[in-house]
Design an enzyme around this catalytic site. Structure first.
Site, PDB file in Angstrom:
ATOM      1  N   ASP A  21      27.043  27.424  -3.170  1.00  0.00           N
ATOM      2  CA  ASP A  21      28.087  26.869  -4.040  1.00  0.00           C
ATOM      3  C   ASP A  21      29.430  27.001  -3.333  1.00  0.00           C
ATOM      4  O   ASP A  21      29.723  28.048  -2.756  1.00  0.00           O
ATOM      5  CB  ASP A  21      28.083  27.646  -5.364  1.00  0.00           C
ATOM      6  CG  ASP A  21      29.162  27.157  -6.314  1.00  0.00           C
ATOM      7  OD1 ASP A  21      29.616  26.008  -6.151  1.00  0.00           O
ATOM      8  OD2 ASP A  21      29.531  27.929  -7.217  1.00  0.00           O
ATOM      9  N   ASN A  23      32.505  25.847  -4.960  1.00  0.00           N
ATOM     10  CA  ASN A  23      33.666  25.799  -5.859  1.00  0.00           C
ATOM     11  C   ASN A  23      33.546  26.712  -7.074  1.00  0.00           C
ATOM     12  O   ASN A  23      34.308  26.578  -8.031  1.00  0.00           O
ATOM     13  CB  ASN A  23      33.928  24.362  -6.303  1.00  0.00           C
ATOM     14  CG  ASN A  23      32.739  23.792  -7.078  1.00  0.00           C
ATOM     15  OD1 ASN A  23      31.693  24.439  -7.171  1.00  0.00           O
ATOM     16  ND2 ASN A  23      32.891  22.613  -7.622  1.00  0.00           N
ATOM     17  N   ASP A  25      31.387  26.955  -9.484  1.00  0.00           N
ATOM     18  CA  ASP A  25      30.808  26.530 -10.766  1.00  0.00           C
ATOM     19  C   ASP A  25      29.362  27.007 -10.929  1.00  0.00           C
ATOM     20  O   ASP A  25      28.693  26.676 -11.906  1.00  0.00           O
ATOM     21  CB  ASP A  25      30.918  25.006 -10.951  1.00  0.00           C
ATOM     22  CG  ASP A  25      30.043  24.233  -9.975  1.00  0.00           C
ATOM     23  OD1 ASP A  25      29.419  24.864  -9.092  1.00  0.00           O
ATOM     24  OD2 ASP A  25      29.981  22.992 -10.083  1.00  0.00           O
ATOM     25  N   ASP A  29      26.267  22.915  -3.719  1.00  0.00           N
ATOM     26  CA  ASP A  29      26.803  21.570  -3.542  1.00  0.00           C
ATOM     27  C   ASP A  29      26.852  21.193  -2.066  1.00  0.00           C
ATOM     28  O   ASP A  29      26.537  22.006  -1.193  1.00  0.00           O
ATOM     29  CB  ASP A  29      28.192  21.472  -4.196  1.00  0.00           C
ATOM     30  CG  ASP A  29      29.056  22.666  -3.858  1.00  0.00           C
ATOM     31  OD1 ASP A  29      29.199  22.961  -2.651  1.00  0.00           O
ATOM     32  OD2 ASP A  29      29.564  23.360  -4.780  1.00  0.00           O
ATOM     33  N   ASP A  98      15.920  12.373  -0.051  1.00  0.00           N
ATOM     34  CA  ASP A  98      14.753  12.365  -0.933  1.00  0.00           C
ATOM     35  C   ASP A  98      14.817  11.092  -1.770  1.00  0.00           C
ATOM     36  O   ASP A  98      15.776  10.884  -2.515  1.00  0.00           O
ATOM     37  CB  ASP A  98      14.825  13.605  -1.842  1.00  0.00           C
ATOM     38  CG  ASP A  98      13.467  14.087  -2.286  1.00  0.00           C
ATOM     39  OD1 ASP A  98      12.598  13.245  -2.527  1.00  0.00           O
ATOM     40  OD2 ASP A  98      13.289  15.317  -2.408  1.00  0.00           O
ATOM     41  N   ASP A 199       9.228  10.727  -2.731  1.00  0.00           N
ATOM     42  CA  ASP A 199       8.707  11.473  -3.871  1.00  0.00           C
ATOM     43  C   ASP A 199       7.480  10.771  -4.472  1.00  0.00           C
ATOM     44  O   ASP A 199       7.509   9.547  -4.662  1.00  0.00           O
ATOM     45  CB  ASP A 199       9.830  11.552  -4.916  1.00  0.00           C
ATOM     46  CG  ASP A 199       9.527  12.511  -6.049  1.00  0.00           C
ATOM     47  OD1 ASP A 199       9.382  13.708  -5.785  1.00  0.00           O
ATOM     48  OD2 ASP A 199       9.441  12.060  -7.208  1.00  0.00           O
ATOM     49  N   GLU A 241       5.161  12.017  -0.099  1.00  0.00           N
ATOM     50  CA  GLU A 241       4.506  13.068  -0.887  1.00  0.00           C
ATOM     51  C   GLU A 241       3.297  12.440  -1.572  1.00  0.00           C
ATOM     52  O   GLU A 241       3.444  11.503  -2.347  1.00  0.00           O
ATOM     53  CB  GLU A 241       5.464  13.624  -1.938  1.00  0.00           C
ATOM     54  CG  GLU A 241       4.853  14.800  -2.709  1.00  0.00           C
ATOM     55  CD  GLU A 241       5.546  15.104  -4.043  1.00  0.00           C
ATOM     56  OE1 GLU A 241       5.443  16.241  -4.509  1.00  0.00           O
ATOM     57  OE2 GLU A 241       6.166  14.201  -4.631  1.00  0.00           O
ATOM     58  N   HIS A 315      10.108  23.213  -3.109  1.00  0.00           N
ATOM     59  CA  HIS A 315      10.805  23.492  -4.374  1.00  0.00           C
ATOM     60  C   HIS A 315       9.884  23.423  -5.589  1.00  0.00           C
ATOM     61  O   HIS A 315      10.331  23.705  -6.700  1.00  0.00           O
ATOM     62  CB  HIS A 315      11.951  22.493  -4.535  1.00  0.00           C
ATOM     63  CG  HIS A 315      11.449  21.088  -4.667  1.00  0.00           C
ATOM     64  ND1 HIS A 315      10.837  20.429  -3.619  1.00  0.00           N
ATOM     65  CD2 HIS A 315      11.408  20.239  -5.720  1.00  0.00           C
ATOM     66  CE1 HIS A 315      10.466  19.231  -4.030  1.00  0.00           C
ATOM     67  NE2 HIS A 315      10.791  19.084  -5.293  1.00  0.00           N
ATOM     68  N   ASP A 316       8.650  22.997  -5.403  1.00  0.00           N
ATOM     69  CA  ASP A 316       7.688  22.925  -6.511  1.00  0.00           C
ATOM     70  C   ASP A 316       6.657  24.045  -6.452  1.00  0.00           C
ATOM     71  O   ASP A 316       5.801  24.148  -7.331  1.00  0.00           O
ATOM     72  CB  ASP A 316       6.912  21.600  -6.460  1.00  0.00           C
ATOM     73  CG  ASP A 316       7.797  20.388  -6.689  1.00  0.00           C
ATOM     74  OD1 ASP A 316       8.768  20.493  -7.465  1.00  0.00           O
ATOM     75  OD2 ASP A 316       7.500  19.328  -6.099  1.00  0.00           O
TER      76      ASP A 316
HETATM   77  C1  GLC Z   1       7.750  15.489  -7.113  1.00  0.00           C
HETATM   78  C2  GLC Z   1       8.902  16.440  -6.916  1.00  0.00           C
HETATM   79  C3  GLC Z   1       9.091  17.233  -8.174  1.00  0.00           C
HETATM   80  C4  GLC Z   1       9.418  16.271  -9.287  1.00  0.00           C
HETATM   81  C5  GLC Z   1       8.362  15.177  -9.406  1.00  0.00           C
HETATM   82  C6  GLC Z   1       8.853  14.033 -10.242  1.00  0.00           C
HETATM   83  O1  GLC Z   1       6.540  16.121  -7.256  1.00  0.00           O
HETATM   84  O2  GLC Z   1       8.680  17.226  -5.789  1.00  0.00           O
HETATM   85  O3  GLC Z   1      10.079  18.210  -8.048  1.00  0.00           O
HETATM   86  O4  GLC Z   1       9.497  16.969 -10.495  1.00  0.00           O
HETATM   87  O5  GLC Z   1       8.031  14.622  -8.163  1.00  0.00           O
HETATM   88  O6  GLC Z   1       9.854  13.314  -9.591  1.00  0.00           O
HETATM   89 CA    CA Z   2      29.359  23.854  -6.958  1.00  0.00          CA
END
Ligand code: GLC
Ligand code: CA
Length: 536
Positions: A21, A23, A25, A29, A98, A199, A241, A315-316
């Protein structure tokens, strides 16, 4: 074989809201990312895969886009984005965007128009079916729980959403939709991005009347058209993906002729620690030998026919060291071992932010989580009669927020991530596990990753060597060789905390140790030990 830059590249994934971050918040970012580019250059990565930063109501943290050609104010401005591309370029780092093309946000102007009337020009941009208020077209469910159909009384129609209600599926059968997306992608290419991650791309050719979501009959036709109209015009890396990808279809997705993508993310090895036929929340022990069989298959059968993406987490997914290693006594050893096992294989390795310092899973109270998927499964399973303890154990093991806790930069308040209140609680172990404490420590996980990345650039065999597995049925050891015309490399990894006799001594006789996660040599293969040998 080394013709493409992305074959020798290492890609680092940033989840922007959790990285840095700038700023106060409490939300990471783009300016924050720019301030950490020197760190990434030090690690030695070649490209950043940036999870979505486009304009979004953030129902699914940016995977619900309301304007593909603008930046969400939460992350900054278009000028910040251009600055990021340029600053990264100065450090020889490319930015991979992405692309969420299966669905948009319900707040996208196309959808706002689409639901005005059946003859609105944008109506057919989405997937609609007739019905009555209490009879949806069929019983399909959405990935995040609840039905896949949402009733719009004004139109007497349902729209289809594979993900949340706020993520209506785009209708790829409509050529206008496809053209709009191509124009948008080309606009980004002109801005100088280095590539794209696509995605849930295997779900774009859905056919809900036949209950087909992934891998619809027109999928490869649409991907080929997409690539021909966009990516093929520049030297980009593209990664699709594809949860449904299997070894039979992977060569299509990553055909060396460039007609589809550079590579796919496949998840066969990621879905092993769950009960057969159930979902990820139904936990089961990790079947290690099965994992090895799967890696063997992908490594050998895609050789020369396509290209693998190598990853343990994103991230999943939960944190790799907690999931497949040991995040307590052997956290450092097992994090390095897992890195070795992965980076030694053929393909392009991905590092998810924080993996390079051995960040771990968390155990929070249910109120402390943010992810909509976690909230939904909690409600659904409580209603279905599961015990709270059971549900929480599943969330601790598999919840997506494990990966989304803020990056741990130092031991100051909020781990140096923000001066404000972080959007998601920082993992309390940041005092011990953080970047600052690892940078100058030669034996840190960070410096081990940096070495692995350097070796990859030095030894061609990492890129093009043929893969051969040893000890296929061994319950503890993952070992393989990589061989090209002038070199051979042997990788030996102990996946458990047992001390074992050193295997493959004949194989490695006369070879030199290129990298190892223990200081001195030994006759034993120690807990989570990893060694890379190199020879002729
Ligand atoms: C993909 C992304 C996930 C998202 C899903 C719907 O699996 O990695 O984070 O929730 O698609 O867009
Ligand atoms: Ca921020």
């Amino acid at each position: 074989m080394n013709d493409k830059w992305w074959k020798s590249a290492v890609i680092y994934q940033i989840y922007p809201r959790s990285f840095q971050d700038s700023n106060g918040d409490g939300i990471g970012d783009i300016k924050g990312i720019i301030s950490r580019l020197d760190y990434l250059a030090k690690l030695g990565i070649d490209a950043i895969w940036l999870s979505p930063v486009c304009k979004s109501p953030q129902d699914d943290n940016g995977y619900d886009i309301s304007d593909y050609m603008d930046i969400d104010p939460m992350f900054g401005t278009m000028d910040d984005m251009i600055a990021l591309i340029e600053e990264a370029k100065k450090r020889n780092i490319k930015i991979i965007m992405d692309l969420v093309l299966n669905h948009s946000s319900d707040e996208h102007r196309w959808f706002i128009e689409a639901k005005k009337s059946k003859d609105n020009p944008y109506h057919d941009y989405y997937v609609w079916r007739d019905g009555t208020a209490d009879t949806p077209p069929n019983d399909m469910g959405s990935v995040f729980g609840g039905p896949a159909w949402e009733w719009v009384p004004k139109l007497n129609q349902y729209y289809f959403h594979q993900f949340s209600v706020k993520q209506p599926d785009l209708n790829w059968d409509n050529p206008k939709v496809r053209q709009e997306l191509y124009d948008m992608i080309n606009w980004w290419i002109d801005k100088g991005v280095g590539g794209f991650r696509l995605d849930v791309i295997d779900q774009i050719a859905k056919e809900p009347d036949k209950k087909i979501t992934a891998d619809g009959p027109n999928l490869h036709k649409y991907i080929k058209e997409l690539t021909a109209n966009t990516f093929s015009k520049a030297d980009l890396v593209t990664v699709g993906e594809a949860w449904s990808a299997n070894i039979e279809r992977a060569p299509l997705f990553s055909n060396p002729d460039g007609s589809e993508f550079s590579m796919v993310f496949q998840f066969e090895h990621i879905c092993l620690d769950q009960q057969e036929g159930k979902d990820k929340w139904d936990l089961a022990p990790f079947p290690f030998v099965k994992y090895k069989q799967i890696m063997n298959k992908w490594q050998t059968q895609l050789h020369d026919k396509g290209w693998n993406s190598l990853f343990w987490d994103n991230h999943d997914l939960p944190r790799v060291v907690s999931r497949f290693g040991n995040d307590k006594e052997y956290r450092v050893e097992s994090a390095k071992m897992l890195a070795t096992a992965l980076h030694g294989m053929q393909g392009t390795p991905y590092i998810f932010q924080g993996e390079e310092i051995g960040m771990t899973n968390v155990r929070y109270d249910i109120e402390e989580y943010d992810d909509l998927e976690i909230k939904n499964v909690y409600k659904e399973r409580l209603a279905a009669g599961y015990s709270k303890e059971d549900i929480m154990n599943s969330i601790y093991a598999k919840g997506r927020d494990n990966a989304r806790t803020p990056m741990q930069w130092d031991s100051s308040e909020n781990a140096g991530f923000t001066t404000g209140k972080p959007w998601l609680k920082v993992n309390p172990n940041f005092i011990e596990i953080n970047v600052e404490s690892q940078l100058d420590d030669e034996n840190s996980i960070f410096n081990y990753y940096a070495k692995l990345i350097r070796l990859r650039k030095e030894y061609d065999v990492f890129i093009n060597g043929r893969f051969e597995m040893y000890l296929e049925d061994d319950e503890d050891i993952f070992a393989y060789s990589r061989t090209n015309d002038n070199q051979k490399m042997v990788v030996i990894c102990n996946f458990h905390d047992k001390e074992l006799d050193m295997p493959l001594k004949d194989e490695t006789a006369g070879m030199k140790v290129l990298l190892s996660n223990y200081d001195e040599a030994s006759d034993k293969l120690r807990p989570y030990e990893a060694i890379i040998y190199i020879g002729e």
